[in-house]
Design a protein around this motif. Structure first.
Motif, PDB file in Angstrom:
ATOM      1  N   HIS A 110       0.810  -1.216   0.000  1.00  0.00           N
ATOM      2  CA  HIS A 110       0.000   0.000   0.000  1.00  0.00           C
ATOM      3  C   HIS A 110       0.850   1.276   0.000  1.00  0.00           C
ATOM      4  O   HIS A 110       0.486   2.282  -0.623  1.00  0.00           O
ATOM      5  CB  HIS A 110      -0.905  -0.037   1.237  1.00  0.00           C
ATOM      6  N   HIS A 114       0.954   4.462  -2.622  1.00  0.00           N
ATOM      7  CA  HIS A 114       0.877   5.922  -2.449  1.00  0.00           C
ATOM      8  C   HIS A 114       1.990   6.620  -3.233  1.00  0.00           C
ATOM      9  O   HIS A 114       1.762   7.658  -3.852  1.00  0.00           O
ATOM     10  CB  HIS A 114       0.965   6.292  -0.966  1.00  0.00           C
ATOM     11  N   THR A 135      -0.394   9.639   5.982  1.00  0.00           N
ATOM     12  CA  THR A 135      -1.749   9.105   5.850  1.00  0.00           C
ATOM     13  C   THR A 135      -2.371   8.982   7.235  1.00  0.00           C
ATOM     14  O   THR A 135      -1.828   9.468   8.222  1.00  0.00           O
ATOM     15  CB  THR A 135      -1.733   7.708   5.188  1.00  0.00           C
ATOM     16  N   GLY A 136      -3.514   8.270   7.306  1.00  0.00           N
ATOM     17  CA  GLY A 136      -4.158   8.046   8.591  1.00  0.00           C
ATOM     18  C   GLY A 136      -3.440   6.994   9.414  1.00  0.00           C
ATOM     19  O   GLY A 136      -3.595   6.917  10.625  1.00  0.00           O
ATOM     20  N   GLY A 137      -2.629   6.164   8.754  1.00  0.00           N
ATOM     21  CA  GLY A 137      -1.958   5.072   9.455  1.00  0.00           C
ATOM     22  C   GLY A 137      -0.443   5.186   9.471  1.00  0.00           C
ATOM     23  O   GLY A 137       0.225   4.518  10.267  1.00  0.00           O
ATOM     24  N   GLY A 162      -2.209  11.943   9.923  1.00  0.00           N
ATOM     25  CA  GLY A 162      -3.649  11.940   9.631  1.00  0.00           C
ATOM     26  C   GLY A 162      -4.463  11.565  10.849  1.00  0.00           C
ATOM     27  O   GLY A 162      -5.542  12.116  11.103  1.00  0.00           O
ATOM     28  N   ASP A 166      -7.428  13.523  12.716  1.00  0.00           N
ATOM     29  CA  ASP A 166      -8.714  12.898  13.026  1.00  0.00           C
ATOM     30  C   ASP A 166      -9.068  13.052  14.501  1.00  0.00           C
ATOM     31  O   ASP A 166     -10.203  13.359  14.852  1.00  0.00           O
ATOM     32  CB  ASP A 166      -8.692  11.408  12.639  1.00  0.00           C
ATOM     33  N   GLY A 179      -9.453  15.418   8.715  1.00  0.00           N
ATOM     34  CA  GLY A 179      -8.554  16.285   7.951  1.00  0.00           C
ATOM     35  C   GLY A 179      -9.264  17.386   7.186  1.00  0.00           C
ATOM     36  O   GLY A 179      -8.990  18.584   7.405  1.00  0.00           O
ATOM     37  N   GLU A 183      -9.201  21.365   8.157  1.00  0.00           N
ATOM     38  CA  GLU A 183      -8.543  22.335   7.270  1.00  0.00           C
ATOM     39  C   GLU A 183      -9.496  23.490   6.931  1.00  0.00           C
ATOM     40  O   GLU A 183      -9.082  24.652   6.920  1.00  0.00           O
ATOM     41  CB  GLU A 183      -8.063  21.652   5.977  1.00  0.00           C
ATOM     42  N   GLY A 267      -3.133  10.757   2.166  1.00  0.00           N
ATOM     43  CA  GLY A 267      -4.290  11.615   2.401  1.00  0.00           C
ATOM     44  C   GLY A 267      -3.946  13.018   2.879  1.00  0.00           C
ATOM     45  O   GLY A 267      -4.548  13.999   2.436  1.00  0.00           O
ATOM     46  N   ASN A 271      -3.603  18.539   2.090  1.00  0.00           N
ATOM     47  CA  ASN A 271      -3.670  19.754   2.919  1.00  0.00           C
ATOM     48  C   ASN A 271      -2.982  20.943   2.247  1.00  0.00           C
ATOM     49  O   ASN A 271      -1.796  20.909   1.937  1.00  0.00           O
ATOM     50  CB  ASN A 271      -3.033  19.482   4.288  1.00  0.00           C
ATOM     51  N   GLY A 294      -5.578  10.367  -1.455  1.00  0.00           N
ATOM     52  CA  GLY A 294      -6.214   9.399  -0.565  1.00  0.00           C
ATOM     53  C   GLY A 294      -6.152   8.011  -1.183  1.00  0.00           C
ATOM     54  O   GLY A 294      -5.708   7.832  -2.324  1.00  0.00           O
ATOM     55  N   ASP A 295      -6.599   7.019  -0.420  1.00  0.00           N
ATOM     56  CA  ASP A 295      -6.548   5.639  -0.915  1.00  0.00           C
ATOM     57  C   ASP A 295      -7.384   5.483  -2.187  1.00  0.00           C
ATOM     58  O   ASP A 295      -8.503   5.970  -2.262  1.00  0.00           O
ATOM     59  CB  ASP A 295      -7.089   4.698   0.164  1.00  0.00           C
TER      60      ASP A 295
HETATM   61  O1  KG4 Z   1      -4.090   7.989   2.555  1.00  0.00           O
HETATM   62  P1  KG4 Z   1      -5.401   7.990   3.242  1.00  0.00           P
HETATM   63  O2  KG4 Z   1      -6.640   8.236   2.422  1.00  0.00           O
HETATM   64  O3  KG4 Z   1      -5.666   6.637   3.985  1.00  0.00           O
HETATM   65  C1  KG4 Z   1      -4.697   5.941   4.708  1.00  0.00           C
HETATM   66  O4  KG4 Z   1      -3.901   5.192   4.091  1.00  0.00           O
HETATM   67  O5  KG4 Z   1      -4.716   6.145   5.958  1.00  0.00           O
HETATM   68  O6  KG4 Z   1      -5.300   9.081   4.417  1.00  0.00           O
HETATM   69  C2  KG4 Z   1      -6.407   9.388   5.224  1.00  0.00           C
HETATM   70  C3  KG4 Z   1      -5.986  10.434   6.249  1.00  0.00           C
HETATM   71  C4  KG4 Z   1      -7.063  10.724   7.283  1.00  0.00           C
HETATM   72  O7  KG4 Z   1      -6.475  10.699   8.562  1.00  0.00           O
HETATM   73  C5  KG4 Z   1      -7.533  12.126   6.916  1.00  0.00           C
HETATM   74  O8  KG4 Z   1      -8.043  12.869   8.006  1.00  0.00           O
HETATM   75  C6  KG4 Z   1      -6.292  12.738   6.341  1.00  0.00           C
HETATM   76  O9  KG4 Z   1      -5.695  11.688   5.595  1.00  0.00           O
HETATM   77  N1  KG4 Z   1      -6.582  13.886   5.475  1.00  0.00           N
HETATM   78  C7  KG4 Z   1      -6.156  15.151   5.705  1.00  0.00           C
HETATM   79  C8  KG4 Z   1      -6.706  15.956   4.684  1.00  0.00           C
HETATM   80  N2  KG4 Z   1      -7.439  15.151   3.859  1.00  0.00           N
HETATM   81  C9  KG4 Z   1      -7.356  13.890   4.364  1.00  0.00           C
HETATM   82  N3  KG4 Z   1      -5.374  15.652   6.672  1.00  0.00           N
HETATM   83  C10 KG4 Z   1      -5.116  16.971   6.630  1.00  0.00           C
HETATM   84  N4  KG4 Z   1      -5.610  17.809   5.700  1.00  0.00           N
HETATM   85  C11 KG4 Z   1      -6.418  17.352   4.711  1.00  0.00           C
HETATM   86  N5  KG4 Z   1      -6.905  18.185   3.802  1.00  0.00           N
END
Ligand code: KG4
Ligand code: ZN
Length: 327
Positions: A110, A114, A135-137, A162, A166, A179, A183, A267, A271, A294-295
């Motif tokens: 994964h 990215h 990302t979120g993880g 991320g 959250d 996120g 923002e 993700g 920003n 994002g994913d």
């Molecule tokens: O890459 P992703 O879609 O999924 C993972 O692999 O985790 O990332 C999701 C993360 C979430 O925590 C979300 O809140 C964050 O990315 N995120 C942001 C923004 N858009 C998504 N964080 C800050 N600013 C944003 N505009």
């Protein structure tokens, strides 16, 4: 070579078709955000079940522009990192479809997915370049020496960036994923609060747990009413600290490595304040279009092309790799 990429590692059910690893043909994403929103985060059991419901229609929609399965030469699927049950749904589906259609299937990491999203840009970065993955993880800095040759420079010791967005969004009464709403709120606020920038001066590792706790303490100190009144300022102050650390470390990595190009993926790369700070640095900045940050399935298809070149076939007996890494 057209590849169908399948992504179910977390809370997005996604499929996309990419030609030769670089030409985007389709990208269909079914987000589960609304399903998990009441819980303030992803509920693994619900995620797996929802992937089962959504995977077939999402795949069919992604295959439409190429006339169905006959229009692709191979499949690629995320095998990790991610949620065990969610990964299993995608992998089992990919194995069954590949078997029935007589197509090869390739195993994708994964995180490389990215990074591979960068290859779908008009004018992608040429290695070597530094890459910030947020990302979120995961939150990590890589030196991309070449495609497939990644060196880990530093990563988070606790929460991902991320995840911090959250959790803080939740503290401020905003929905999951936090996120985007955070923002938006920050755009109307001032950076009136001084929040810590964890480990700013030290190395290329990250830490976001202390920053999140600092916001939680401030929210407690202000009380419910005052927190609601100062929501935009709290959001702006947190965002400035969080993306400030991300940008500072990424730019420092470039300086230390002598890299002129810096890519931002994942993700959090969506920003705008993060992009603004990085664009003001002394590097050539790159980020995928928002729908590829994002994913998504297209990034898996793009990474699948590289996996295919390396012969990383998805074994019929392969298990999910929930904590797989790169670099
Ligand atoms: O890459 P992703 O879609 O999924 C993972 O692999 O985790 O990332 C999701 C993360 C979430 O925590 C979300 O809140 C964050 O990315 N995120 C942001 C923004 N858009 C998504 N964080 C800050 N600013 C944003 N505009
Ligand atoms: Zn991701």
């Amino acid at each position: 070579m057209k590849i169908l990429g399948l992504e179910t590692s977390c809370d997005e059910t996604a499929a996309g078709v990419v030609e030769d690893g670089v030409r985007l043909i389709s990208n269909v994403v079914a987000s589960q955000a609304r399903l998990h929103a009441p819980y303030g985060g992803v509920v693994p059991e619900l995620a797996s079940r929802e992937h089962e419901v959504n995977l077939l229609p999402v795949t069919e929609a992604a295959l439409e522009p190429v006339g169905g399965l006959r229009g692709v030469d191979a499949l690629a699927v995320t095998v990790g990192p991610g949620l065990q049950g969610s990964l299993l749904v995608g992998m089992t589906f990919a194995k069954a479809v590949a078997h029935a259609a007589g197509l090869p299937a390739y195993a994708v990491n994964h995180l490389e997915g990215h990074l591979a999203a960068l290859r779908l840009m008009d004018g992608p970065p040429e290695p070597p370049f530094a890459a910030l993955l947020a990302t979120g993880g995961h939150t990590a800095l890589y030196d991309v020496v070449g495609w497939g040759d990644y060196r880990l420079l530093g990563e988070t010791r606790d929460d991902a960036a991320g995840e911090a967005f959250d959790k803080v969004a939740r503290l401020l009464g905003m929905p999951y994923p936090g996120g985007p709403p955070l923002e938006r709120a920050a755009a109307g606020g001032a950076t009136a609060f001084e929040f810590p920038r964890p480990m700013l001066g030290r190395g290329l590792s990250f830490s976001f747990a202390g920053l999140k706790t600092a916001v939680a303490l401030k929210v407690k100190e202000l009380g419910e009413e005052e927190t609601a009144r100062r929501r935009a300022d709290l959001a702006a102050s947190f965002q400035e600290a969080a993306v400030g650390v991300l940008a500072a470390k990424a730019l420092r990595a470039c300086e230390e490595l002598g890299r002129e190009r810096l890519a931002v993926v994942g993700g959090v790369a969506a920003n705008r304040r993060l992009r603004e700070i990085i664009a003001a640095g002394d590097v050539e900045p790159y980020w995928p279009p928002a729908e590829l940050c994002g994913d998504n399935g297209a990034m898996v298809a793009a990474a699948g092309f590289m996996a295919a070149a390396r012969g990383e076939v998805l074994d019929e007996a392969a298990d999910p790799a929930p904590s797989a890494a790169i670099g």
